[in-house]
Design a protein around this motif. Structure first.
Motif, PDB file in Angstrom:
ATOM      1  N   ARG B 120      -1.193  -2.472   5.684  1.00  0.00           N
ATOM      2  CA  ARG B 120      -0.619  -1.119   5.626  1.00  0.00           C
ATOM      3  C   ARG B 120       0.681  -1.161   4.822  1.00  0.00           C
ATOM      4  N   VAL B 121       0.937  -0.124   4.082  1.00  0.00           N
ATOM      5  CA  VAL B 121       2.237   0.002   3.438  1.00  0.00           C
ATOM      6  C   VAL B 121       2.881   1.275   3.958  1.00  0.00           C
ATOM      7  N   ASP B 122       4.167   1.422   3.696  1.00  0.00           N
ATOM      8  CA  ASP B 122       4.869   2.613   4.164  1.00  0.00           C
ATOM      9  C   ASP B 122       4.711   3.718   3.122  1.00  0.00           C
ATOM     10  N   ALA B 123       3.875   4.701   3.431  1.00  0.00           N
ATOM     11  CA  ALA B 123       3.644   5.777   2.472  1.00  0.00           C
ATOM     12  C   ALA B 123       4.934   6.562   2.238  1.00  0.00           C
ATOM     13  N   PHE B 126       6.746   5.491  -0.843  1.00  0.00           N
ATOM     14  CA  PHE B 126       6.083   5.689  -2.131  1.00  0.00           C
ATOM     15  C   PHE B 126       6.929   6.600  -3.019  1.00  0.00           C
ATOM     16  N   TYR B 207      -9.282 -14.332   4.266  1.00  0.00           N
ATOM     17  CA  TYR B 207      -9.378 -12.876   4.197  1.00  0.00           C
ATOM     18  C   TYR B 207     -10.859 -12.499   4.290  1.00  0.00           C
ATOM     19  N   PRO B 209     -12.873  -9.894   3.907  1.00  0.00           N
ATOM     20  CA  PRO B 209     -13.641  -9.187   2.879  1.00  0.00           C
ATOM     21  C   PRO B 209     -14.017 -10.071   1.687  1.00  0.00           C
ATOM     22  N   SER B 311      -1.911  -2.556  -4.634  1.00  0.00           N
ATOM     23  CA  SER B 311      -2.185  -2.031  -3.295  1.00  0.00           C
ATOM     24  C   SER B 311      -0.988  -2.188  -2.366  1.00  0.00           C
ATOM     25  N   LYS B 312      -0.229  -3.262  -2.534  1.00  0.00           N
ATOM     26  CA  LYS B 312       0.946  -3.442  -1.676  1.00  0.00           C
ATOM     27  C   LYS B 312       2.200  -2.908  -2.376  1.00  0.00           C
ATOM     28  N   SER B 315       0.396   1.480  -3.631  1.00  0.00           N
ATOM     29  CA  SER B 315      -0.423   2.048  -2.566  1.00  0.00           C
ATOM     30  C   SER B 315      -1.857   1.582  -2.750  1.00  0.00           C
ATOM     31  N   PRO B 316      -2.547   1.264  -1.640  1.00  0.00           N
ATOM     32  CA  PRO B 316      -3.950   0.866  -1.771  1.00  0.00           C
ATOM     33  C   PRO B 316      -4.806   2.017  -2.282  1.00  0.00           C
ATOM     34  N   ALA B 317      -4.344   3.260  -2.095  1.00  0.00           N
ATOM     35  CA  ALA B 317      -5.168   4.412  -2.451  1.00  0.00           C
ATOM     36  C   ALA B 317      -5.158   4.684  -3.956  1.00  0.00           C
ATOM     37  N   ILE B 318      -4.323   3.960  -4.703  1.00  0.00           N
ATOM     38  CA  ILE B 318      -4.334   4.085  -6.161  1.00  0.00           C
ATOM     39  C   ILE B 318      -5.496   3.310  -6.752  1.00  0.00           C
ATOM     40  N   ARG B 319      -5.974   2.314  -6.038  1.00  0.00           N
ATOM     41  CA  ARG B 319      -7.135   1.526  -6.448  1.00  0.00           C
ATOM     42  C   ARG B 319      -6.949   0.921  -7.827  1.00  0.00           C
ATOM     43  N   ALA B 447       4.016  -0.416   7.687  1.00  0.00           N
ATOM     44  CA  ALA B 447       4.089   0.999   8.051  1.00  0.00           C
ATOM     45  C   ALA B 447       4.890   1.221   9.332  1.00  0.00           C
TER      46      ALA B 447
END
Lengths: 464, 464
Positions: B120-123, B126, B207, B209, B311-312, B315-319, B447
């Motif tokens: 998790r990162v702290d949104a 951002f 890890y 995955p 991602s770290k 943000s991971p949501a930037i992919r 987070a």
């Protein structure tokens, strides 16, 4: 630039720092005018005395790499350095299969007067303002964390509505997986449904990247002939576990999969216990009135995986597509997507959800369809007038390209280059055939303004 | 909604239209207030007389599905319809391998007071404004066509500079491939470098995955033990063709790969003719002064493929992530990426290029590092004070999580649930081990605001 210090190294701390900075300057990582880190900060960072750093900087200054600046601090001196081109030995070699994949061919658009390659869209028609507004709304928040690999519930719901409204395909949001485009969807299906050596059937001629993709999964890819009613169902190998078809606008020939063929294909799939991928890549652009019903609508036992994309309706550079699959496949598809690339990007998902829900896509398609239909009509007309003897234009009621079948000689390897020399880029069909290619090619009119159709065809016929 | 008309159908045109609209209303594709298409347009579209459409609409109105509207036109009447949940039979089954992939676990953040999961990162940190400005600049133009599968030259150049400046990794832009994140990079490497059955080594614990991903490629995945100096090089199977390591901050234990081990690993790889993936997923956040030099810097014969991610750092949501690979692998990596998902999205690439070149990432990391280091210190302190006997906190100088090793009993399957019941989400290390798991877990502080560290640890110790 981060500096390192290794207490076990034979070299002194001063030497280590000096060499790191000197190397960075020599190979261009630090360039003229770049400021060196303050000595105090470096000393604290590395746990060294400040005098050590000062000494290293002094040596760099003495040798002309660095100069003092009036306001204090050191900057890299004016020198010309070549960009680094590190020499890495060829220790790692791709597998034969990977090496056989066709290398990326950088697009030569800069030199072309007429870009008639298939798959191009008119960037000038892109609804920049509406898309920007949707993106802006999405960018109000930070992008957040990892999310559902199949896509956000909001986007999948919007897609379910969109598919129902535009294509008559009825699925629940849970059956939808958001992808990075058509190939990505097919890649996921191959991962979860097939084992190496399994037989898959593709259309012949067909879309080369899909054939390559399936081959890269070590599948046995069988080309099935296409006639004027579409894929010849009787020629599908009985062992095929999956058949990939383009029913609404066959790629590349443009034919519509006939009504009887559709029933035959579904019946065949039931008998053979096979799955079908319906690749509905550009049927949103139909140029004649009348039905272009998806195969998915006729499927009564959940064998058809419907694959759609925004590459033609919006832009290939958005990298978003989707598929609708039977419920039974969704957990495995989702898990497969998660281990490869987790989830779709958050902002794109939010923007696209707004874009769909606010009706922007319908409006954009309404406008774009009018423009593309005009180009289709015009190109069709010009080609019928001007194509030299031996070349035959195939009819197509949908999509953004027309297919021209050349004389039944062996394909002409130089045609693409001759056309390019006259400023015309086209898509040769040589790679669309695994066997017996003919001298055929595609003319995409997506990126060709209507007013330029006639000169483009003139330049093309010269090349022919 | 698009309407279809099949002239070969036994049913009349009126009946066909009536049934399509009725079914759409019954299964919720059209809902109360939706406007039916104008009769004139439908008639033109389908090549039917307008009176046919009027008649079909009239029948729907007579039966109460549709009502006339004052201003003209017909809309769907007020009725409650359930959302369609189409029943598709289980004709398509995933392969055993695909079925064995771990299903996506939707994040239960809504219910948790403390989200201490790893990754998790702290949104809230951002840089929304700067990122928005960069996106806006990129959105001025339409997204365009397909582009280089390895990423735009501009972004690859910016990344080469960034890697040199921040990590001391010197590569040319041509050696860089932009990816959708770390796993995507490893997926591409596995596609081009390995054959089914090849042995690959991963860290144990590691890890999950990545292990799953390699297993999904039908590789023989060997877990190699990790001690306090990192991966035990002597325990790597001699047949391994590829070793995946996390040298700067071992996932999950947090140890730094020792200096001697780095040399041993590179020497081993040369002897065994193997490749190494250096997964440098979060070393931008280091919490102590001193070097965290990438393994890549010591590599003299081009065996190390360096993999990085935003991602770290963002943000991971930037992919978006990237890798730097030997020149010899780039054509195959590019071709493999092209057949799967073509290229990275244009807008993200442009925005990220600006973001890097304008120094926003450096500034963001400077700020974020200060915050995360404070949380790291605080969490470390609280855990040392409060962890019950039998639990041991592992030291970690970098990253966004700490590892706690539990008593050497069999792992406690209920710990995660007991913690969740107290509002604490954590990452159990059960899945990080292929064999002999212990009752260990990770506590991510990305987070977790500093002020909430103490209550989070209090809630956690209750659960322990």
């Amino acid at each position: 630039m981060e500096l390192f210090f290794d207490p076990d190294d034979d070299r002194s701390a001063i030497r280590q720092l000096y060499e790191q900075i000197r190397d960075a300057i020599l190979d261009g990582r630090l360039t003229a005018g770049d400021r060196l880190l303050p000595t105090r900060g470096v000393a604290a960072d590395l746990g060294l005395a400040r005098s050590t750093i000062t000494e290293a900087y002094g040596r760099l200054t003495a040798e002309g790499y660095v100069e003092g600046r009036a306001g204090g601090g050191s900057v890299v001196a004016e020198r010309l350095v070549a960009y680094p081109d590190s020499e890495m030995p060829a220790a790692l070699t791709p597998t034969p299969l990977a090496a056989s994949l066709r290398a990326y061919d950088p697009a030569p658009e800069a030199r072309a007067r007429f870009d008639l390659r298939a798959g191009r869209v008119d960037a000038g028609l892109f609804p920049v303002a509406a898309w920007r507004r949707c993106q802006l709304a999405a960018l109000r928040r930070a992008p957040g964390q990892y999310s559902d690999p199949a896509g956000s519930t909001a986007l999948r719901t919007a897609l379910a509505h969109w598919m129902a409204a535009s294509r008559g395909v009825t699925v629940t949001p849970e059956q939808i997986v958001v992808t990075s485009g058509t190939s990505h969807a097919i890649d996921l299906v191959a991962r979860v449904l097939l084992e190496p050596g399994d037989v898959v059937a593709v259309e012949e001629p067909g879309y080369p990247p899909v054939r390559e993709l399936l081959r890269a999964h070590r599948l046995d890819v069988a080309g099935v002939p296409v006639d004027r009613h579409g894929i010849v169902v009787d020629a599908i190998p009985p062992a095929a576990r999956l058949v990939c078809v383009t029913p609404s606008h066959q790629y590349p020939l443009g034919v519509l999969l006939g009504r009887q063929r559709r029933r035959d294909l579904l019946r065949w799939a039931r008998r053979a216990d096979a799955a079908i991928i319906e690749d509905d890549y550009d049927s949103e652009f139909r140029h004649t009135p009348g039905p272009l019903e998806p195969l998915h609508r006729l499927d009564r036992d959940g064998r058809v995986i419907y694959v759609g994309t925004f590459s033609k309706t919006l832009s290939p550079a958005i990298r978003t597509g989707f598929m609708a699959a039977p419920h039974t496949l969704i957990p495995a598809l989702t898990a497969a997507r998660q281990i490869v690339d987790w989830c779709p990007p958050a902002t794109t998902q939010q923007a696209l959800t707004l874009f769909l829900n606010d009706g922007h896509l319908s409006r954009h398609l309404h406008r774009a369809r009018a423009v593309y239909t005009q180009r289709h009509t015009r190109l069709h007309h010009e080609l019928r007038q001007r194509l030299p003897a031996g070349y035959r234009l195939l009819p197509a009621d949908a999509g953004l390209h027309l297919a021209v079948v050349g004389p039944n000689t062996p394909p002409d390897p130089d045609l693409r280059h001759r056309a390019a020399a006259r400023g015309v880029l086209l898509t040769s069909l040589r790679r669309s055939y695994q066997q017996h290619p003919t001298a055929s090619f595609l003319l995409g009119f997506g990126a060709l303004p209507t007013g330029r159709v006639a000169p483009a065809v003139a330049a093309l016929t010269e090349a022919l």
